[in-house]
Design a protein around this motif. Sequence first.
Motif, PDB file in Angstrom:
ATOM      1  N   VAL A 274     -23.780  44.293  79.261  1.00 57.88           N
ATOM      2  CA  VAL A 274     -24.533  44.768  78.105  1.00 57.88           C
ATOM      3  C   VAL A 274     -24.218  44.010  76.825  1.00 57.88           C
ATOM      4  N   CYS A 275     -23.174  43.182  76.838  1.00 58.01           N
ATOM      5  CA  CYS A 275     -22.789  42.526  75.589  1.00 58.01           C
ATOM      6  C   CYS A 275     -23.896  41.578  75.117  1.00 58.01           C
ATOM      7  N   PRO A 276     -24.468  41.836  73.936  1.00 58.94           N
ATOM      8  CA  PRO A 276     -25.558  40.991  73.457  1.00 58.94           C
ATOM      9  C   PRO A 276     -25.060  39.606  73.045  1.00 58.94           C
ATOM     10  N   GLN A 277     -23.742  39.475  72.917  1.00 58.18           N
ATOM     11  CA  GLN A 277     -23.177  38.199  72.502  1.00 58.18           C
ATOM     12  C   GLN A 277     -22.562  37.447  73.682  1.00 58.18           C
ATOM     13  N   ASN A 278     -22.761  37.998  74.884  1.00 58.99           N
ATOM     14  CA  ASN A 278     -22.245  37.353  76.101  1.00 58.99           C
ATOM     15  C   ASN A 278     -20.749  37.059  76.055  1.00 58.99           C
ATOM     16  N   ILE A 279     -19.991  37.986  75.530  1.00 65.79           N
ATOM     17  CA  ILE A 279     -18.535  37.821  75.539  1.00 65.79           C
ATOM     18  C   ILE A 279     -18.028  38.261  76.921  1.00 65.79           C
ATOM     19  N   PRO A 280     -17.197  37.460  77.574  1.00 64.05           N
ATOM     20  CA  PRO A 280     -16.724  37.840  78.923  1.00 64.05           C
ATOM     21  C   PRO A 280     -15.644  38.923  78.850  1.00 64.05           C
ATOM     22  N   LEU A 281     -16.062  40.114  78.427  1.00 64.69           N
ATOM     23  CA  LEU A 281     -15.091  41.190  78.193  1.00 64.69           C
ATOM     24  C   LEU A 281     -14.368  41.615  79.467  1.00 64.69           C
ATOM     25  N   HIS A 282     -15.066  41.468  80.613  1.00 59.60           N
ATOM     26  CA  HIS A 282     -14.457  41.906  81.866  1.00 59.60           C
ATOM     27  C   HIS A 282     -13.160  41.161  82.161  1.00 59.60           C
ATOM     28  N   LEU A 283     -12.994  39.973  81.548  1.00 62.13           N
ATOM     29  CA  LEU A 283     -11.768  39.211  81.830  1.00 62.13           C
ATOM     30  C   LEU A 283     -10.526  39.909  81.282  1.00 62.13           C
ATOM     31  N   LEU A 284     -10.691  40.603  80.161  1.00 64.03           N
ATOM     32  CA  LEU A 284      -9.558  41.359  79.615  1.00 64.03           C
ATOM     33  C   LEU A 284      -9.129  42.423  80.608  1.00 64.03           C
ATOM     34  N   ASN A 285     -10.118  43.155  81.123  1.00 65.42           N
ATOM     35  CA  ASN A 285      -9.796  44.234  82.057  1.00 65.42           C
ATOM     36  C   ASN A 285      -9.229  43.688  83.362  1.00 65.42           C
ATOM     37  N   ARG A 286      -9.791  42.555  83.797  1.00 61.23           N
ATOM     38  CA  ARG A 286      -9.319  41.981  85.062  1.00 61.23           C
ATOM     39  C   ARG A 286      -7.870  41.512  84.964  1.00 61.23           C
ATOM     40  N   LYS A 287      -7.482  41.052  83.761  1.00 63.15           N
ATOM     41  CA  LYS A 287      -6.085  40.650  83.582  1.00 63.15           C
ATOM     42  C   LYS A 287      -5.186  41.871  83.824  1.00 63.15           C
ATOM     43  N   PHE A 288      -5.583  43.018  83.291  1.00 62.47           N
ATOM     44  CA  PHE A 288      -4.813  44.244  83.522  1.00 62.47           C
ATOM     45  C   PHE A 288      -4.772  44.593  85.004  1.00 62.47           C
ATOM     46  N   ILE A 289      -5.932  44.501  85.641  1.00 62.84           N
ATOM     47  CA  ILE A 289      -5.988  44.862  87.055  1.00 62.84           C
ATOM     48  C   ILE A 289      -5.090  43.934  87.870  1.00 62.84           C
ATOM     49  N   LYS A 290      -5.155  42.647  87.537  1.00 63.78           N
ATOM     50  CA  LYS A 290      -4.340  41.681  88.271  1.00 63.78           C
ATOM     51  C   LYS A 290      -2.853  41.978  88.069  1.00 63.78           C
ATOM     52  N   ASP A 291      -2.477  42.285  86.818  1.00 66.75           N
ATOM     53  CA  ASP A 291      -1.069  42.590  86.542  1.00 66.75           C
ATOM     54  C   ASP A 291      -0.631  43.857  87.256  1.00 66.75           C
TER      55      ASP A 291
END
Lengths: 331, 664
Positions: A274-291
């Motif tokens: 949904v980000c109108p600016q195409n920011i890859p926000l999911h990468l922040l969450n994925r870093k948490f998931i990976k950790d």
Amino acid sequence: MQKITRDQIVSKAVSLLQDGTVSAVLGWRQGEFCYDVTPSVFNTAEDIEANFVWNDFCGANFSKYLVSKTKNIDGKLLVFLKPCDTYSFNQLLTEHRFNRESVYVVGIPCEGMVDISKVKAVSGEGIVCAESKGAGLSVTTIYDENPKEIPYAEVLSERCLNCKSKKHVAYDELLGDEGEVIDSARFDEVEKLESMTSEERFAFWQGELSRCIRCNACRDVCPACTCEKCVFDNPNSGAESKAPTNSFEEQMFHVIRAFHVAGRCTDCGECSRVCPQNIPLHLLNRKFIKDINSFYGDYQAGAEVGMRAPLVDYDLGDLEACDVFERRDSE
Amino acid sequence: MQRIGVFVCWCGTNIAGTVDVAAVSEALKSEPGVVFSTNYQYMCSQAGQDIIKDAVKEHNLTGIVVCSCSPRMHEATFRKTAAAAGLNPYMVEIANIREQCSWVHKDMLTGTEKAIILGKAAVAKVNLNTPLTPGESPVTKRALVIGGGIAGIQTALDIADAGFPVDIVEKNPTIGGKMAQLDKTFPTLDCAACILTPKMVDVAQHENIRIFSYSEVEEIGGFVGNFDVKIKKKARFVKEDICTGCGACVEKCPMKKIPNEFNLGMDNRRAVYIPFAQAVPKVATIDPSACNMLKSGKCGICSKVCTAGAIDYKQKDELIEEKYGAIVVATGFNPISMDKFDEFAYNQSRDVITSLEFERLTNAAGPTQGKLLRPSDLEHPHTIVFVQCVGSRCDACAEKGKEYCSKICCMYTAKHAMLVRDKYPDTEVYVFYIDVRTPGKNFDEFYRRAVEEYGVRYIKGMVGKITPEGDKLKVQASDLLADKQLHIDADLVVLAAAIEPDKTARPLATMLTASMDTNDFFTEAHPKLRPVESPTAGVFLSGTCQGPKDIPETVSQASAAAAKVIGLLVKDKLTGNPCIASPNELMCNGCSSCERVCPYGAITYIDKEFPQPDRTVAVRRVAQVNPAVCQGCGACTVACMSGAMDLRGFMSSQIIAEVDAICK
């Protein structure tokens, strides 16, 4: 592209509505543009037959809508959930955000949804028609009436290219076959970020996050963001803010949000969609998931109802903070 | 706006030696809210406290910051001072400038700088302090003791003697526990039954004590002062109030080959049985797994011979619900299983036995009527080898055994060895040990008597292997002091098996939300200063459920636990700690994160109606904190995503204000 047809979904919805199993249906309705599909509640069979939409743009995760749409409902609400949506569904149930009894879940298979920004990058703006045709999308724009065919591999959204599961973890009824959990490469991008120096990484995120316009779409769509009152709207929280006043503040917004959903984020990818600016926000969450996976063992939020997330659980074998640093330094 | 007074203590030279106290009081004068600042030699002294009281009156203070020693030391003192001056006691904050400044810094400059910073943090917090009032809850004046061994018996007797009703729940058909199985007790060698059974009778006859034997705790709810407990009284198929314990049923029961658990399976009992002659309650119990009548409906002899008509094959489990103010855990221990210790051939030879089995072999009421005969051929053994530390003091990484010392083995082995040599002087007795540990009154004298007077052969070293060969047990061992291998042909080997907490303890701890260590021993609230209290309020620990103990230690701990229980039950109302968590219901999502992290089970959920702006009513699930159970640990406040949960007296805003003041 989608294995399941609109007719199958519509006839299932109509029959469940008519036999009284459900009293309303949560589905997709056409929006302003052909690629613009909006979640909507249908109350009659006629409405469903006329206006229900199912195509490659039906990416919206319905789980979060259940929180508000089941509040004042008599009987059950029918919801169609794609595999990745069912994880959010379970996570919301774990957090008691709605009553399981008020919902009738029909699991539908998903072959991946299209990212319209990727389509536009190829076709240009002014899309008037985008239809599935063979192994790709047939796109017509106001500037060119000859349809342009774009292969799916070029336009599927990132979350679908790295699909983590075709398995429904919750449903009352399944249309199509039971899928499998997929060993996806979704952490590759995170690893790239991890291999950067901290200066490079800071520059990367500053570049991305400085585009944020604080529209709050990521928060509003996020199935993990269902607080009665969000800290960003709460003057007593100390984190309240309605608009970015400097570049540091929007970092704080996204970092605080990532912390708030840590351990609860199912990686559904709605924030980036949904980000109108195409920011890859999911990468922040994925870093948490990976950790979390590496510190506490593999954990998939929403895999089951009632799971205890590692961050709000404790056992004597848990990693201590000092070990995290040791591990970081040895890497 | 608060009107804050700052009081900097010299603590003689303890603080003033390394911290410039005048500079501290001067620097804090200009902090926001501070209207008065001073320093004095001993703030905790009467004169010092008077300075505070006078300043409160003179300057209309609303908050107090004392820069002194650790709040552990004198927070309570200064809270009382504030209360005496008419302030809410929770408007006091302590800045610890002794342990955290003068004692750890050598240099006056750095010590003073840090003291000022800590003082600023405390001032920042007091600016946000609000008066707090502790809640009250009533106390049910009845105690529950779980476990009827010597620990439970002693605790129950002491509480009952103080005038409070006590219920004992014992899972076996009789109380008495492990001590009832022992023969003699060290270091005085008085007979265990002779000193235990009078206490058992006292329990049975005490007007304040009820015994629920053959019963188990099924469910525990509530909190300190108000526990709701469900006790399952298992069907024993004998009416307890009618049975006279005459034993006629036992005599006539045709099922004779049931291993007798009281004698650790070394002889047999009937399907209907009374564990031992002095059992309390002295009532028969039918073992449903062995009784023909209960299994197939064929027999019924016991009911025919029972003149009292006490047999009731249709008896059902009974659920008893009762309220208690305090719960004492006295679940005791068991020797560990010897299954993993193949080298000692326990499962290969009947003549390799554990020490508890040895107790039964030498007990006059045991399977051999107290004659020391080896189990395989009932011959008198002439060479006996005792092996100490079997499963105790093992490596943490070893797959078998326990890391801890079982504590009682050295003494009972000395006792066994001594008794054997005393009764049967023709017997050779060897004891293999790692160390002999005999701290305790008259303990070392006792052990030395075994060696010096009774000629027990103590050998430092461990037994490596025991091999049954013919009617002998080949014992292969090392003598570490002589540095040589030993080969002994033994007739009987006695293993001092490690002890472990009873298996019922772990599920019970879960029900009680009481914490345990990795070995399943209950954890005490403080290892030195609160040894008989569990960290869970209202739950107390008695005996070996808390750690290995001998009888004298168990009894003193049992009485200590009783004293704590009496101290609780004697109160009509409990005053809580006001520094507890409280949810902002308007922000609470009802997500259960806080409930999941609460170690005390203090958080529950209710569906509550909230009026909406459009005049409708919305029902939402919201968290509720039970003020009597909450210990103010704050785990919930960090688990709460929406920040709905906050800790009174330690609100997030207060902590942030402190951090801000420090980082400024």
